[in-house]
Design an enzyme around this catalytic site. Structure first.
Site, PDB file in Angstrom:
ATOM      1  N   GLY A 100       0.821  -1.213   0.000  1.00 28.88           N
ATOM      2  CA  GLY A 100       0.000   0.000   0.000  1.00 28.88           C
ATOM      3  C   GLY A 100       0.855   1.263   0.000  1.00 28.88           C
ATOM      4  O   GLY A 100       2.093   1.199   0.030  1.00 28.88           O
ATOM      5  N   ASN A 111      -2.811  -8.513   0.556  1.00 30.98           N
ATOM      6  CA  ASN A 111      -3.696  -9.329  -0.285  1.00 30.98           C
ATOM      7  C   ASN A 111      -3.984  -8.624  -1.611  1.00 30.98           C
ATOM      8  O   ASN A 111      -4.749  -9.137  -2.433  1.00 30.98           O
ATOM      9  CB  ASN A 111      -5.000  -9.681   0.444  1.00 30.98           C
ATOM     10  CG  ASN A 111      -5.871  -8.459   0.708  1.00 30.98           C
ATOM     11  OD1 ASN A 111      -5.462  -7.336   0.450  1.00 30.98           O
ATOM     12  ND2 ASN A 111      -7.068  -8.687   1.228  1.00 30.98           N
ATOM     13  N   ASP A 167      -4.078 -12.712   2.992  1.00 29.00           N
ATOM     14  CA  ASP A 167      -5.138 -11.886   3.576  1.00 29.00           C
ATOM     15  C   ASP A 167      -5.062 -12.051   5.098  1.00 29.00           C
ATOM     16  O   ASP A 167      -5.308 -13.153   5.615  1.00 29.00           O
ATOM     17  CB  ASP A 167      -6.485 -12.383   3.035  1.00 29.00           C
ATOM     18  CG  ASP A 167      -7.668 -11.605   3.592  1.00 29.00           C
ATOM     19  OD1 ASP A 167      -7.503 -10.894   4.612  1.00 29.00           O
ATOM     20  OD2 ASP A 167      -8.756 -11.723   3.013  1.00 29.00           O
ATOM     21  N   VAL A 168      -4.739 -10.982   5.812  1.00 27.72           N
ATOM     22  CA  VAL A 168      -4.500 -11.103   7.263  1.00 27.72           C
ATOM     23  C   VAL A 168      -5.774 -11.374   8.068  1.00 27.72           C
ATOM     24  O   VAL A 168      -5.696 -11.593   9.280  1.00 27.72           O
ATOM     25  CB  VAL A 168      -3.769  -9.877   7.855  1.00 27.72           C
ATOM     26  CG1 VAL A 168      -2.370  -9.758   7.280  1.00 27.72           C
ATOM     27  CG2 VAL A 168      -4.558  -8.598   7.670  1.00 27.72           C
ATOM     28  N   SER A 203      -5.309  -2.340   5.500  1.00 30.57           N
ATOM     29  CA  SER A 203      -6.720  -1.904   5.548  1.00 30.57           C
ATOM     30  C   SER A 203      -7.006  -1.003   4.361  1.00 30.57           C
ATOM     31  O   SER A 203      -6.150  -0.196   3.990  1.00 30.57           O
ATOM     32  CB  SER A 203      -7.029  -1.102   6.824  1.00 30.57           C
ATOM     33  OG  SER A 203      -8.379  -0.668   6.812  1.00 30.57           O
ATOM     34  N   LYS A 248     -13.646  -6.529   8.705  1.00 29.48           N
ATOM     35  CA  LYS A 248     -12.917  -7.764   9.018  1.00 29.48           C
ATOM     36  C   LYS A 248     -11.432  -7.514   9.228  1.00 29.48           C
ATOM     37  O   LYS A 248     -10.824  -8.078  10.140  1.00 29.48           O
ATOM     38  CB  LYS A 248     -13.120  -8.798   7.893  1.00 29.48           C
ATOM     39  CG  LYS A 248     -14.479  -9.485   7.961  1.00 29.48           C
ATOM     40  CD  LYS A 248     -14.723 -10.418   6.787  1.00 29.48           C
ATOM     41  CE  LYS A 248     -13.933 -11.689   6.897  1.00 29.48           C
ATOM     42  NZ  LYS A 248     -14.242 -12.626   5.779  1.00 29.48           N
ATOM     43  N   GLY A 266      -2.166 -11.867  17.824  1.00 29.21           N
ATOM     44  CA  GLY A 266      -1.866 -13.248  18.204  1.00 29.21           C
ATOM     45  C   GLY A 266      -0.453 -13.636  17.778  1.00 29.21           C
ATOM     46  O   GLY A 266       0.283 -14.293  18.524  1.00 29.21           O
ATOM     47  N   ALA A 269      -1.625   0.704  12.979  1.00 28.42           N
ATOM     48  CA  ALA A 269      -1.986   1.923  12.255  1.00 28.42           C
ATOM     49  C   ALA A 269      -3.447   2.239  12.556  1.00 28.42           C
ATOM     50  O   ALA A 269      -4.353   1.589  12.050  1.00 28.42           O
ATOM     51  CB  ALA A 269      -1.792   1.722  10.755  1.00 28.42           C
ATOM     52  N   TYR A 306     -15.282   1.900   8.784  1.00 33.60           N
ATOM     53  CA  TYR A 306     -13.849   2.160   8.967  1.00 33.60           C
ATOM     54  C   TYR A 306     -13.591   2.657  10.390  1.00 33.60           C
ATOM     55  O   TYR A 306     -12.708   2.154  11.087  1.00 33.60           O
ATOM     56  CB  TYR A 306     -13.401   3.195   7.943  1.00 33.60           C
ATOM     57  CG  TYR A 306     -11.919   3.497   7.964  1.00 33.60           C
ATOM     58  CD1 TYR A 306     -10.980   2.523   7.622  1.00 33.60           C
ATOM     59  CD2 TYR A 306     -11.445   4.771   8.304  1.00 33.60           C
ATOM     60  CE1 TYR A 306      -9.618   2.811   7.621  1.00 33.60           C
ATOM     61  CE2 TYR A 306     -10.091   5.065   8.294  1.00 33.60           C
ATOM     62  CZ  TYR A 306      -9.177   4.085   7.954  1.00 33.60           C
ATOM     63  OH  TYR A 306      -7.834   4.377   7.952  1.00 33.60           O
TER      64      TYR A 306
END
Ligand code: UDP
Length: 322
Positions: free
Chosen positions: A10, A32, A56-57, A75, A91, A102, A114, A145
């Site tokens: 990004g 992703n 994809d986290v 995001s 998500k 985790g 962030a 958001y």
């Protein structure tokens, strides 16, 4: 250190990756690619300290080996994007942050989240200090958001307090610079791209709403300092120079001199009327303040988009219609 950057393809994630590599560390860049682009990290091809993982986290993150730090930047962040991707936005803020935390716990790694000035919503306190709790409409279109990031802050503080995870939170205010997508939809890229294309500049509402614009190199410097600091509660990073959207339009129009005009469109629902960071905490704890003023930052950003234009890569940007 070996550091994971989520959202590495990004706008901010790629600049952050460059900074971490320049500091001599290794980076695993994860993305992703739904709003990120490999173009932003193409220059790292062949860099032995950089590895890209397409993932994809919001799904479990499985990483082998030692990990010292995580920058969780994945995001959608432009209103155009998060209004089109509302479920993914919720998500990644919730499940994605849970997975990143985790992993930090498992690896005993420091994690920096962030977050955003959007946690202040349409603020009733101006400028916004970190102590302000905000004014967010949870069920409005922007809520996907704002609430995702508010949840992300809450779960990050819970992991810090209940699991002893070493966390940092940055609240990022409006940021601009090279590698913003021409079709990002945010105000700086829209106005520059529209002017370069000779199209009317789209001002939403009467243009009296204000924002405070930070050049990307200043933002990244503040984030890097925060990561190294002992500051456990959120810190605003942004440039306190505040402009109305109409002022911004006029500055860009006079810099590019394309002779285009202003086209007014309706103000989007819940669009914050004002926004300016209170940066006393960043000054005192991080010894940080922005260095690049709007004029210089815009020149560098315009040069970036002009180069894209010379390669035929500019098209009319998206505009928000409720
Ligand atoms: N805006 C605008 N025209 C555009 C894009 C945005 O007038 O083409 C306005 C928008 O209504 C908001 C401000 O510019 O008041 C900043 O919008 P942006 O999408 O950049 O980010 P936000 O700060 O709202 O998240």
């Amino acid at each position: 250190m070996r550091i994971l950057v989520t959202g590495a393809a990004g706008f901010l994630g790629s600049h952050l990756t460059d900074r971490i590599l320049a500091e001599g560390h290794s980076v695993i860049g994860m993305d992703n690619l739904i709003t990120g682009s490999l173009d932003n990290i193409q220059h790292l091809d062949g860099e032995s300290r950089f590895e890209f993982v397409e993932h994809d986290v919001t799904r479990y993150i499985d990483l082998e080996g030692q990990l010292d730090g995580i920058f969780h930047f994945a995001s959608p962040a432009s209103p155009v994007d998060y209004l089109e991707l509302p479920i993914q936005t919720l998500k990644v803020g919730a499940l994605g942050t849970h997975n990143a935390l985790g992993l930090a716990k498992e690896k005993s790694a420091r994690i920096l989240l962030a977050s955003t000035s959007e946690v202040y919503g349409d603020p009733l306190v101006h400028p916004q200090p970190e102590s302000y709790w905000g004014n967010v409409n949870p069920i409005g279109p922007r809520g996907v958001y704002d609430e995702a990031k508010r949840f992300a802050e809450a779960i990050t503080m819970a992991y810090q307090r209940f699991h002893g995870v070493d966390t940092r939170i940055v609240r990022i205010f409006n940021t601009y610079g090279p590698r913003m997508r021409p079709n990002d939809g945010r105000v700086v890229s829209n106005f520059i791209v529209q002017s370069l294309l000779g199209e009317p500049i789209t001002v939403y509402g009467d243009g009296s709403q204000s924002r405070s614009f930070c050049f990307v190199s200043d933002l990244i410097d503040g984030i890097w300092r925060l990561f190294q600091s002992d500051q456990l509660t959120p810190v605003n990073i942004g440039n306190p120079g505040e402009y109305t959207i109409l002022q911004l339009a006029e500055i860009i129009l006079s810099t590019i001199e394309s002779g285009t005009e202003i086209r007014r469109l309706p103000l989007p629902t819940d669009d914050p009327k004002v926004r300016r960071p209170e940066i006393g905490l960043a000054r005192s704890v991080l010894g940080w303040e922005p260095k690049v003023d709007l004029e210089e930052g815009l020149e560098r950003t315009i040069a970036y988009f002009a180069e894209l234009q010379s390669r035929g890569l500019l098209a009319s940007p998206p505009v928000l219609t409720d």
